[in-house]
Every structure is written in structure tokens, then in C-alpha cells.
Write an enzyme that holds these catalytic residues in place. Structure first.
Site, short mmCIF file in Angstrom:
data_model
loop_
_atom_site.label_atom_id
_atom_site.label_comp_id
_atom_site.label_asym_id
_atom_site.label_seq_id
_atom_site.Cartn_x
_atom_site.Cartn_y
_atom_site.Cartn_z
N ASN A 1 -2.48 2.73 3.68
CA ASN A 1 -1.94 3.98 3.81
C ASN A 1 -2.83 5.10 3.13
O ASN A 1 -2.82 6.55 3.59
CB ASN A 1 -0.28 4.14 3.46
CG ASN A 1 0.47 3.36 4.31
OD1 ASN A 1 0.27 3.37 5.17
ND2 ASN A 1 1.58 2.73 3.57
N ASN B 1 1.98 1.29 16.86
CA ASN B 1 2.04 2.74 16.36
C ASN B 1 0.81 3.27 16.16
O ASN B 1 0.65 4.59 15.90
CB ASN B 1 3.02 2.67 15.35
CG ASN B 1 2.59 2.00 14.24
OD1 ASN B 1 1.47 1.37 14.37
ND2 ASN B 1 3.45 1.98 13.07
N HIS C 1 10.05 0.74 7.64
CA HIS C 1 9.53 -0.86 8.02
C HIS C 1 9.40 -1.91 6.74
O HIS C 1 9.92 -2.99 7.02
CB HIS C 1 8.16 -0.69 8.46
CG HIS C 1 7.60 0.44 9.43
ND1 HIS C 1 7.95 0.19 10.85
CD2 HIS C 1 7.38 1.75 9.36
CE1 HIS C 1 7.53 1.44 11.31
NE2 HIS C 1 7.27 2.30 10.55
N ASP C 2 8.90 -1.49 5.90
CA ASP C 2 8.45 -2.90 4.83
C ASP C 2 9.75 -3.09 4.15
O ASP C 2 9.76 -4.44 3.88
CB ASP C 2 7.51 -2.00 3.92
CG ASP C 2 6.05 -1.77 4.48
OD1 ASP C 2 5.72 -2.06 5.43
OD2 ASP C 2 5.49 -0.88 3.81
N GLU D 1 -0.29 -2.25 15.74
CA GLU D 1 0.35 -1.70 14.52
C GLU D 1 -0.66 -1.54 13.57
O GLU D 1 -1.59 -2.00 13.44
CB GLU D 1 1.63 -2.71 14.36
CG GLU D 1 2.26 -2.28 13.00
CD GLU D 1 1.67 -2.46 11.79
OE1 GLU D 1 1.66 -1.78 10.59
OE2 GLU D 1 0.93 -3.55 11.69
N PHE D 2 -0.18 -0.59 12.72
CA PHE D 2 -1.38 0.12 11.72
C PHE D 2 -1.81 -0.97 10.80
O PHE D 2 -2.96 -1.41 10.53
CB PHE D 2 -0.46 1.08 10.76
CG PHE D 2 -1.43 1.56 9.73
CD1 PHE D 2 -2.46 2.53 9.85
CD2 PHE D 2 -1.55 1.04 8.49
CE1 PHE D 2 -3.20 3.13 8.94
CE2 PHE D 2 -2.32 1.50 7.43
CZ PHE D 2 -3.02 2.70 7.51
N ASN D 3 -1.02 -1.80 10.16
CA ASN D 3 -1.42 -2.92 9.05
C ASN D 3 -2.17 -3.64 9.65
O ASN D 3 -3.37 -4.28 8.97
CB ASN D 3 -0.22 -3.61 8.48
CG ASN D 3 0.62 -2.77 7.70
OD1 ASN D 3 0.23 -1.58 7.30
ND2 ASN D 3 1.72 -3.20 7.29
N THR E 1 2.87 -6.09 2.91
CA THR E 1 3.48 -5.01 3.78
C THR E 1 2.40 -3.71 4.06
O THR E 1 2.69 -2.71 3.95
CB THR E 1 4.48 -4.32 2.84
OG1 THR E 1 4.23 -3.88 1.60
CG2 THR E 1 5.68 -5.15 2.79
N ASP F 1 7.84 3.62 2.90
CA ASP F 1 8.63 2.33 3.26
C ASP F 1 8.16 1.33 2.12
O ASP F 1 9.14 0.55 1.85
CB ASP F 1 8.43 1.94 4.63
CG ASP F 1 6.93 1.83 5.21
OD1 ASP F 1 6.09 2.57 4.92
OD2 ASP F 1 6.81 1.02 6.01
N ASP F 2 6.87 1.26 1.90
CA ASP F 2 6.64 0.34 0.82
C ASP F 2 7.56 0.74 -0.49
O ASP F 2 7.73 -0.25 -1.11
CB ASP F 2 5.05 0.41 0.23
CG ASP F 2 4.12 0.09 1.70
OD1 ASP F 2 3.51 -0.77 1.80
OD2 ASP F 2 3.93 0.94 2.45
N ASP G 1 0.79 -1.16 -0.05
CA ASP G 1 0.05 -0.17 0.00
C ASP G 1 0.75 1.18 -0.02
O ASP G 1 0.99 2.06 0.88
CB ASP G 1 -0.85 0.08 1.17
CG ASP G 1 -0.34 0.10 2.66
OD1 ASP G 1 1.01 -0.49 2.65
OD2 ASP G 1 -0.88 0.45 3.49
C1 PIR Z 1 1.54 3.45 9.06
C2 PIR Z 1 2.79 2.88 8.32
C3 PIR Z 1 3.99 3.44 8.72
C4 PIR Z 1 3.66 4.40 10.00
C5 PIR Z 1 2.84 4.56 10.53
N1 PIR Z 1 2.75 5.34 11.83
C6 PIR Z 1 1.63 4.35 10.16
C7 PIR Z 1 2.70 2.08 7.45
C8 PIR Z 1 3.77 1.41 6.76
O1 PIR Z 1 3.74 1.58 5.27
C9 PIR Z 1 4.18 -0.18 7.13
O2 PIR Z 1 3.83 -1.04 6.19
C10 PIR Z 1 3.10 -0.17 8.24
N2 PIR Z 1 2.05 0.49 7.84
C11 PIR Z 1 3.88 0.29 9.75
O3 PIR Z 1 2.88 0.50 10.50
CA CA Z 2 2.94 -0.43 3.98
#
Ligand code: PIR
Ligand code: CA
Length: 311
Positions: A39, A159, A240-241, A165-167, A125, A14-15, A10
Site C-alpha cells: 500500500n 479492484n 478486507h484484511d 486484486e491489488f495484493n 494481508t 484495513d491491515d 502492509d
Molecule cells: C488496495 C487495498 C485496498 C483497496 C484498494 N483499492 C487497493 C489493499 C488492502 O490493504 C487489502 O489488503 C488489499 N490491498 C485489497 O485489495
Molecule cells: Ca493490506
């Protein structure tokens, strides 16, 4: 031996770097890219994926749009982190081509079933909606996929909430499906990815490459740094990804621990939390592991070499 992967993403800053790492690494064969609402909207992240392919001068690789929203919950994007476009901070080049008509879920199933058993690795991711639907539609992919290496979750931190975490948080039901199938699954979560910080030394190395792709990545990192300072209290942004891809390039870049994993669907404070059971020993039939420690130098060497290779 080259690893065949489907990148389900998405983009997202970082993707985008994960895509560049995968395309710039000879040992990785990206069969296709699938996209999922996360995202930003499905439309935006699909366009972003195609723009990144243009940066990588790869106009043949296909992009398959998938699910626009989570299975159960309302969609929730991350503009505070990735901006309105999903890739704010850079000028987006023209997409490398149009997206495919085939749905991501159909593409994933078809590709896994057409290849030899145990040869295709799924690398999600973003939210796990496409993967969950693919499993429900064609359960035989579970024993046919080589492994699932995903960025998501975290066993000690969140986060998008204190615990999640978001995903995982935006589509916990899908994550629950994916985590509970008996395929080999590696969770590359925040515990690991918060070690993948783009420090000024790293930026210097990327600047030294002096290529278009290098400039593109620097633009991404610059915006990502600002949003991470403003919203997450980080000095430098974690990519991250790219860590999930790096683990596939060379598993020695990450240490792992085999532990049972599950996803919380109901807690008042813990919806979307990934729960890792660290009590020893993991049962014989445990197929899940978590990434624990990152070799920072080795990781960034991989990423910079990939950037230098794509353009
Ligand atoms: C979402 C992301 C990154 C940072 C925040 N704060 C929120 C997205 C990134 O693309 C990654 O896949 C994942 N989601 C990290 O939480
Ligand atoms: Ca991502």
C-alpha cells in the site's frame, strides 16, 4: 485452543483493523508482525504497524521489515486509497518501538521451524513477496506451516484491474509461488471482503465504545470511506484484511468452497487474476479453498469486541 499466527501486512487502513482484531481476540496469539512494501513503501508501512501497536498499548510485539519491492515487477503503491502515509486520516502516534533488525523472511522461516509442526499459521494481508521468498529459501516450511489464510485475489472481480486484486496484481510471481505450494491455503478474496462493509450502524457501535482505539478506528474508516466513494464507487468501505483474521478467530463467520486456484502471469487483460476452477468435484489432492459468504453481524461483533478489549 489459541491459534499462533504471523501477520504479514502492509498497513494500510484495513491491515490496521486486522492487527487490532488479532490483538484484541483472546484465541489469537500473534507471534510477530512482518511487513512488506505494498500500500505504501516498506518504511512507511513498518512505521504504521508500530504506531498501531502503540494504539493497542502493545509495545512488546515485534515488527520485522521484509521486502521493499516485488520479485519481478516495479513497485506500485496505493496512495489513491490509503493516502501518502499509508494510513491517512488519523494522527499517527509514536511508534511503539524500533523495527527489528532481523529480516521478515528470516523471521518467518526461523519461527515456523522453531515451533512444533502444524502450529503456526501465516496470515498475509499484503503482496506475497515475503512468503514466496521464505518458501524458496526454506521449502520445509510448506509442510510445517499449519495453514495459510490470505487476503488477496477474487474469483469474480478485481479492484486494481477488471480482473485482478491489488495484493496479487502488484506481485503476481510471488502469488503464483504461494498458491502453487501444497499447503492448506484459504483465499479470502474480494468476493468475500466486499461483504465486510463498515456501515453507519457499525460506526455507531464503535463510537459507543468510546475508547482511544475506537476513535482511531473511526478516523481510519472515515478516510477509507471517502477514498472508496471517490475511487471505487462504494457507499461504505470494505475492511478486507480483517476478514482473514476473522476466519481464524471463528471459521463459522465465513463459508468456504474447496476449489483449485492459480494465478495468471501473462494475460493482456488478466495479469494477476486468481483463477478458481469451480467445475465439480475438486480433485482429492486439492489443498486450496476460497471464502464465499460472510456473516456480517458476527464479523462486526468480533471486531467491536476486539476494539473494546485492546484499550
Ligand atoms: C488496495 C487495498 C485496498 C483497496 C484498494 N483499492 C487497493 C489493499 C488492502 O490493504 C487489502 O489488503 C488489499 N490491498 C485489497 O485489495
Ligand atoms: Ca493490506
Amino acid at each position: 485452543m489459541t491459534r499462533k499466527i504471523i501477520l504479514d501486512c502492509d498497513p494500510g487502513h484495513d491491515d490496521a483493523i486486522a492487527i487490532i482484531l488479532a490483538l484484541g481476540t483472546p484465541g489469537i496469539d500473534v507471534l510477530g508482525i512482518t511487513t512488506v512494501g505494498g500500500n505504501q513503501t516498506l518504511e512507511k508501512v513498518t512505521r504504521n504497524a508500530l504506531s498501531v501497536l502503540r494504539v493497542c498499548r502493545d509495545t512488546d510485539l515485534r515488527v520485522y521489515p521484509g521486502c521493499a519491492r516485488p520479485l519481478v515487477r516495479q513497485p506500485e503503491a496505493a496512495p489513491s486509497i490509503h493516502g501518502e502515509s499509508g494510513l491517512d486520516g488519523v494522527e499517527l502516534p509514536e511508534p511503539a518501538g524500533p523495527p527489528q533488525d532481523e529480516h521478515a523472511v528470516d523471521y518467518i522461516i526461523r519461527t515456523v521451524m522453531e515451533h512444533e509442526p502444524n502450529t503456526v499459521t501465516l496470515v498475509p494481508t499484503g503482496p506475497l513477496t515475503n512468503i514466496a521468498l521464505a518458501v524458496r529459501r526454506e521449502p520445509r516450511i510448506v509442510e510445517r506451516v499449519r495453514e495459510v489464510v490470505l487476503m488477496g485475489g477474487g474469483y469474480h472481480t478485481g479492484n486494481w484491474s477488471a480482473t485482478a486484486e491489488f495484493n496479487i496484481k502488484v506481485d503476481p510471481e510471488s502469488a503464483h509461488i504461494v498458491f502453487n505450494e501444497p499447503w492448506p491455503l484459504t483465499m479470502v478474496g474480494l468476493d468475500l471482503t466486499h461483504q465486510a462493509l463498515a456501515t453507519p450502524e457499525v460506526e455507531e457501535q464503535i463510537r459507543a465504545i468510546g475508547s482511544d482505539c475506537g476513535g482511531f478506528v473511526l478516523g481510519l474508516l472515515d478516510f477509507f470511506r471517502q477514498s472508496y466513494r471517490a475511487n471505487q464507487g462504494f457507499e461504505h468501505p470494505p475492511v478486507h484484511d480483517a476478514c482473514a483474521v476473522a476466519y481464524l478467530v471463528d471459521s463459522s463467520v465465513v463459508t468456504t468452497r474447496r476449489v483449485p486456484l492459480d494465478v495468471e502471469l501473462r494475460g493482456e487483460l488478466t495479469v494477476g487474476m486468481t483463477v478458481a476452477d469451480f467445475r465439480m468435484p475438486a480433485p482429492e489432492n486439492c489443498t486450496t479453498q476460497v471464502a464465499v459468504d460472510l456473516d456480517h453481524r458476527k464479523f462486526w461483533r468480533m471486531v467491536t469486541e476486539a476494539i473494546a478489549r485492546v484499550s
